[in-house]
Design a protein around this motif. Structure first.
Motif, PDB file in Angstrom:
ATOM      1  N   ARG A 292       0.665  -1.559   0.155  1.00 45.13           N
ATOM      2  CA  ARG A 292       0.453  -0.451   0.141  1.00 45.13           C
ATOM      3  C   ARG A 292       1.182   0.610  -0.142  1.00 45.13           C
ATOM      4  NH1 ARG A 292      -5.338  -0.641   2.875  1.00 45.13           N
ATOM      5  NH2 ARG A 292      -6.682  -2.572   1.908  1.00 45.13           N
ATOM      6  N   THR A 294       1.516   4.853  -1.803  1.00 47.66           N
ATOM      7  CA  THR A 294       1.106   6.329  -1.327  1.00 47.66           C
ATOM      8  C   THR A 294       0.125   6.212  -2.591  1.00 47.66           C
ATOM      9  OG1 THR A 294       2.705   7.391  -1.067  1.00 47.66           O
ATOM     10  CG2 THR A 294       0.868   8.360  -1.619  1.00 47.66           C
ATOM     11  N   ASP A 297      -2.864   3.888  -1.613  1.00 48.29           N
ATOM     12  CA  ASP A 297      -3.791   4.114  -0.672  1.00 48.29           C
ATOM     13  C   ASP A 297      -4.347   5.750  -1.148  1.00 48.29           C
ATOM     14  OD1 ASP A 297      -2.945   3.546   1.635  1.00 48.29           O
ATOM     15  OD2 ASP A 297      -2.452   5.602   2.514  1.00 48.29           O
ATOM     16  N   ILE A 298      -4.146   6.052  -1.924  1.00 50.58           N
ATOM     17  CA  ILE A 298      -4.592   7.225  -2.367  1.00 50.58           C
ATOM     18  C   ILE A 298      -5.832   6.523  -3.217  1.00 50.58           C
ATOM     19  CG2 ILE A 298      -5.176   9.090  -4.511  1.00 50.58           C
ATOM     20  CD1 ILE A 298      -2.032  10.010  -3.279  1.00 50.58           C
ATOM     21  N   ILE A 300      -7.410   3.897  -2.349  1.00 51.95           N
ATOM     22  CA  ILE A 300      -8.714   3.333  -1.409  1.00 51.95           C
ATOM     23  C   ILE A 300      -9.660   4.528  -1.295  1.00 51.95           C
ATOM     24  CG2 ILE A 300      -8.712   2.584   0.716  1.00 51.95           C
ATOM     25  CD1 ILE A 300      -6.257   0.453  -0.182  1.00 51.95           C
ATOM     26  N   ASN A 301      -8.887   5.675  -0.695  1.00 46.43           N
ATOM     27  CA  ASN A 301      -9.667   6.703  -0.544  1.00 46.43           C
ATOM     28  C   ASN A 301     -10.177   7.271  -0.818  1.00 46.43           C
ATOM     29  OD1 ASN A 301      -9.016   7.522   2.095  1.00 46.43           O
ATOM     30  ND2 ASN A 301      -6.967   8.092   1.385  1.00 46.43           N
ATOM     31  N   ILE A 302      -9.903   7.010  -2.202  1.00 48.62           N
ATOM     32  CA  ILE A 302     -10.744   7.644  -3.715  1.00 48.62           C
ATOM     33  C   ILE A 302     -11.978   6.393  -3.488  1.00 48.62           C
ATOM     34  CG2 ILE A 302     -11.233   7.732  -6.315  1.00 48.62           C
ATOM     35  CD1 ILE A 302      -8.182   8.388  -6.192  1.00 48.62           C
ATOM     36  N   LYS A 304     -13.771   5.804  -1.253  1.00 41.57           N
ATOM     37  CA  LYS A 304     -14.663   6.125  -0.678  1.00 41.57           C
ATOM     38  C   LYS A 304     -16.124   6.926  -0.405  1.00 41.57           C
ATOM     39  CE  LYS A 304     -11.725   4.625   3.407  1.00 41.57           C
ATOM     40  NZ  LYS A 304     -10.397   5.220   3.690  1.00 41.57           N
ATOM     41  N   GLU A 305     -15.453   7.635  -1.701  1.00 42.11           N
ATOM     42  CA  GLU A 305     -16.333   8.462  -2.752  1.00 42.11           C
ATOM     43  C   GLU A 305     -17.610   7.752  -2.873  1.00 42.11           C
ATOM     44  OE1 GLU A 305     -14.918  11.430  -4.936  1.00 42.11           O
ATOM     45  OE2 GLU A 305     -12.740  11.391  -4.299  1.00 42.11           O
ATOM     46  N   ARG A 309     -18.829   4.713  -5.898  1.00 43.82           N
ATOM     47  CA  ARG A 309     -19.252   3.886  -5.192  1.00 43.82           C
ATOM     48  C   ARG A 309     -20.475   3.249  -6.119  1.00 43.82           C
ATOM     49  NH1 ARG A 309     -18.561   1.637   0.477  1.00 43.82           N
ATOM     50  NH2 ARG A 309     -16.439   1.991   0.773  1.00 43.82           N
ATOM     51  N   GLU A 363     -11.359  -4.023  -0.754  1.00 47.79           N
ATOM     52  CA  GLU A 363     -12.718  -3.178   0.104  1.00 47.79           C
ATOM     53  C   GLU A 363     -13.706  -3.091  -0.136  1.00 47.79           C
ATOM     54  OE1 GLU A 363     -10.272  -0.774   1.608  1.00 47.79           O
ATOM     55  OE2 GLU A 363      -8.446  -1.958   1.421  1.00 47.79           O
TER      56      GLU A 363
END
Ligand SMILES: Nc1ncnc2c1ncn2[C@@H]1O[C@H](COP(=O)(O)OP(=O)(O)O)[C@@H](O)[C@H]1O
Ligand SMILES: [Mg+2]
Length: 370
Positions: A292, A294, A297-298, A300-302, A304-305, A309, A363
């Motif tokens: 993971r 960066t 990681d980024i 994975i953050n995206i 979450k939006e 989804r 995820e």
């Protein structure tokens, strides 16, 4: 000389990193034509595709050619300042000024920076670019990087200031401006501090064209790995390449991450007489997914939006065709512009590559689809 390596940290330094000539990655003739025609245009691509490397190579090419003075400015410094317009435009001017000093090799234009920043109105960028364009003896070409790190009032202010001097180019405003970021400026939905919403297209309606930087081709991946073979003698089994292709589909950072992992992070392969085999590449891919960095990681953050989804979850459930009309087209465009999905004419949408697919599956479990 120190061995060159695969680069996974920031823009390319060809002396240190195996590199595909950045100027071969876009249509250079097309770009030179747009510059000649005094156009303001957009170059966009997902994160870590090679945008900055391309802009820096273009800057150096133009300055060497000598018809224009080309200045690169990364405006990400304005990000943390958000809606504080005055600070953001000040930072933008400081950044251009600093980069200009590096290009011309002296401080001769510093007074323009100081004069412009004394202005009471927020139009510091327009004022600075006007004075600067008049002071230098060549047309100015401005390469604005990470333009979408600016938000809200500040972004609108910068875009409008670029528009405001447009009619005075090239004598008293830049000949050409390239705005570079992840999304096409047209697609920005900019929320102002008074809650009004402005579209990028209306704040910057002088844009001539949007160019998108693509991923590596199969040939480019092969070429990159062969640079390692030529310089170190270490060979790759040809069967490695189809695996690298389906894992990455040419996403430049992922391609380099596999190269670095398999040739240098995996200690046993630092011995250059070891021939790299498909199972070593498979292991490298697993390591990258597990670690993971960066980049991942980024991603994975995206995920979450909500807007992401809405696009991805039906794809996991294999129901994207049936429920297509339920998904806002803005959401689909966003997922594509950030590099999560690919669209090809006449084919269903799909996740951009196998590495992303595996991360998305772990995820967002299909079970979560209601
Ligand atoms: N010309 C190139 N040759 C080989 N790898 C590249 C090249 N350009 C970009 N890359 C890969 O992409 C990564 C990000 O490059 P960068 O120019 O910073 O992209 P961006 O500005 O789109 O985020 C680099 O660290 C490297 O892994
Ligand atoms: Mg960049």
């Amino acid at each position: 000389m120190e061995e060159r390596t695969f680069n996974t940290a920031g823009p390319q330094i060809p002396a240190d990193n195996y590199t595909i000539d950045p100027l071969s990655r876009f249509d250079l003739d097309d770009i030179l034509m747009l510059i000649r025609q005094k156009r303001y245009f957009v170059l966009h691509a997902p994160r870590q595709t090679g945008k900055t490397s391309c802009l820096l190579a273009l800057r150096d090419y133009l300055n060497k050619e000598g018809k224009y003075l080309a200045v690169y400015a990364n405006v990400e410094g304005g990000q943390a300042l958000r809606n504080k317009v005055k600070s953001v435009v000040g930072t933008v001017v400081d950044t251009i000024s600093r980069e200009l000093r590096i290009i011309v090799g002296n401080n001769s234009y510093n007074c323009i920076q100081e004069e412009a920043k004394k202005m009471e109105s927020g139009a510091v960028v327009a004022e600075y670019l006007t004075q600067l364009s008049m002071a230098i003896d060549k047309p100015l070409v401005l390469l604005f990087d990470e333009i979408d790190s600016l938000v809200g009032d500040s972004l609108v202010s910068v875009l409008r200031q670029l528009r405001s001097g447009y009619a005075n180019r090239p004598a008293a405003f830049p000949q050409s401006v390239i705005l570079c970021g992840v999304r096409d400026v047209r697609d920005y939905r900019i929320v102002l501090s008074n809650q009004d919403i402005v579209t990028g297209g209306s704040a910057f309606n002088i844009k001539a064209k949007s160019l998108r930087l693509g991923n590596f081709s199969k040939e480019e991946i092969h070429d990159l790995f062969m640079q390692h073979t030529h310089e170190t003698g270490q060979e790759f089994d040809e069967d490695c390449f189809p695996i690298i292709w389906s894992a990455t589909e040419g996403q430049p950072w992922l391609v380099n991450a596999i190269g670095l992992e398999v040739t240098s992070n995996m200690c046993e392969n630092r011995d250059r007489s070891v021939r790299i085999t498909p199972d070593m590449v498979e292991r490298a891919i697993e390591n990258i997914i597990y670690r993971r960095d960066t980049h991942i990681d980024i991603l994975i953050n995206i995920l979450k939006e909500d807007r992401v989804r809405r696009v991805i979850q039906p794809m996991l459930a294999n129901s994207y065709n049936a429920s297509d009309y339920l998904i806002p087209s803005d959401d689909i465009l966003y997922a594509e512009e950030v590099g999560l999905i690919m669209r090809e004419r006449g084919k269903p949408r799909r996740i951009s590559n196998n590495i992303y697919r595996q991360i998305i599956l772990s995820e967002l479990k299909p079970a979560q689809v209601s």
